[in-house]
Design an enzyme around this catalytic site. Structure first.
Site, mmCIF file in Angstrom:
data_model
loop_
_atom_site.group_PDB
_atom_site.id
_atom_site.type_symbol
_atom_site.label_atom_id
_atom_site.label_comp_id
_atom_site.label_asym_id
_atom_site.label_seq_id
_atom_site.Cartn_x
_atom_site.Cartn_y
_atom_site.Cartn_z
ATOM 1 N N ASP A 46 0.850 -1.179 0.000
ATOM 2 C CA ASP A 46 0.000 0.000 0.000
ATOM 3 C C ASP A 46 0.891 1.236 0.000
ATOM 4 O O ASP A 46 1.908 1.266 0.693
ATOM 5 C CB ASP A 46 -0.906 -0.009 1.237
ATOM 6 C CG ASP A 46 -1.963 1.069 1.177
ATOM 7 O OD1 ASP A 46 -1.603 2.257 1.369
ATOM 8 O OD2 ASP A 46 -3.136 0.752 0.945
ATOM 9 N N ASP B 288 -6.292 6.410 -9.399
ATOM 10 C CA ASP B 288 -7.729 6.549 -9.131
ATOM 11 C C ASP B 288 -8.020 7.990 -8.715
ATOM 12 O O ASP B 288 -7.429 8.497 -7.768
ATOM 13 C CB ASP B 288 -8.126 5.594 -8.002
ATOM 14 C CG ASP B 288 -9.632 5.429 -7.874
ATOM 15 O OD1 ASP B 288 -10.358 6.411 -8.131
ATOM 16 O OD2 ASP B 288 -10.083 4.332 -7.510
ATOM 17 N N THR C 189 1.049 3.959 -20.852
ATOM 18 C CA THR C 189 0.438 2.866 -20.113
ATOM 19 C C THR C 189 -0.720 2.313 -20.951
ATOM 20 O O THR C 189 -1.104 2.881 -21.966
ATOM 21 C CB THR C 189 -0.113 3.348 -18.762
ATOM 22 O OG1 THR C 189 -1.280 4.150 -18.989
ATOM 23 C CG2 THR C 189 0.930 4.166 -17.997
ATOM 24 N N TYR D 272 -3.855 2.276 -20.065
ATOM 25 C CA TYR D 272 -4.929 3.268 -19.996
ATOM 26 C C TYR D 272 -4.656 4.424 -20.957
ATOM 27 O O TYR D 272 -5.562 4.915 -21.637
ATOM 28 C CB TYR D 272 -5.063 3.810 -18.578
ATOM 29 C CG TYR D 272 -5.810 2.915 -17.627
ATOM 30 C CD1 TYR D 272 -7.136 2.581 -17.845
ATOM 31 C CD2 TYR D 272 -5.186 2.407 -16.495
ATOM 32 C CE1 TYR D 272 -7.825 1.745 -16.970
ATOM 33 C CE2 TYR D 272 -5.861 1.573 -15.612
ATOM 34 C CZ TYR D 272 -7.188 1.253 -15.853
ATOM 35 O OH TYR D 272 -7.857 0.449 -14.985
#
Length: 212
Positions: A96, A118, A191, A193
């Site tokens: 994380d 995000d 990337t 995306y």
């Protein structure tokens, strides 16, 4: 969108064991020893399927890369991509972002990449954005003075938020672009995306925020 658990995920990850650091806390302060060289260490948080990190590692063999990804069903795809290419300058960890200071020592990372993170659009979730003050404070613990956070997104509101957040925390902003693929920036590695968004004609926002 959630990804389904990959079949034989554990076995596949073990196959890539030479590039998978299972206990990154043990390597803290010793990352250059892990790579057996004195090359700079760069990190990507949220590496996804590994297209960016593999491309960067191929382009820059004199840089050591650490790719961070929490979701193991995605991490295994990235690991296999790098493993099959035979790249020796990449390592992967599952962690994380909030605990990365437990995995990297002071001044151990020279560059940090945040690609299409995000956006957490709701205001009450702003603290989850990877460019929020809370995360920037974590990055400062291991980013060298003069080191950079390189941030790319397709989300204009997240980009505006991030510019303000970087500035408020004393980072020096350089190479700001509101349409990366129409700019003069060279050496961009896309990337998955980014390929999707750019092919749809969407602008890509990018900035480099330097720790001073």
């Amino acid at each position: 969108m959630r990804m389904r658990n990959k079949k034989h995920c554990g076995e596949r990850m073990e196959r890539c064991g030479n590039i998978w650091i299972k206990e990154p806390e043990v390597v803290r302060g010793e990352w250059k020893n892990e790579f057996s060289n004195d090359n700079p260490v760069h990190m990507e948080i949220g590496c996804g399927k590994g297209g960016f990190i593999a491309g960067m590692a191929e382009m820059n063999p004199d840089v050591n890369y650490v790719a961070v990804e929490r979701v193991t069903s995605v991490l295994v795809i990235a690991m296999e991509r790098v493993f099959e290419k035979g790249l020796s300058n990449v390592r992967f960890i599952s962690a994380d972002a909030q605990r990365l200071a437990d995995c990297f020592a002071q001044n151990e990372v020279e560059r940090l990449y945040l690609n299409f993170s995000d956006p957490w659009p709701k205001k009450k979730r702003a603290k989850r954005r990877l460019t929020h003050k809370n995360f920037l404070d974590v990055y400062k613990k291991f980013l060298v003075p003069g080191g950079a956070v390189c941030f790319k997104t397709d989300n204009s509101r997240l980009f505006e938020f991030s510019l303000n957040s970087f500035a408020d925390e004393g980072f020096k902003l350089k190479n700001i672009t509101f349409d990366l693929h129409k700019s003069e920036f060279e050496g961009n590695v896309m990337t998955e995306y980014e390929e999707r968004f750019s092919s749809a004609g969407m602008p890509i926002y990018r900035v480099e925020a330097y720790r001073v």
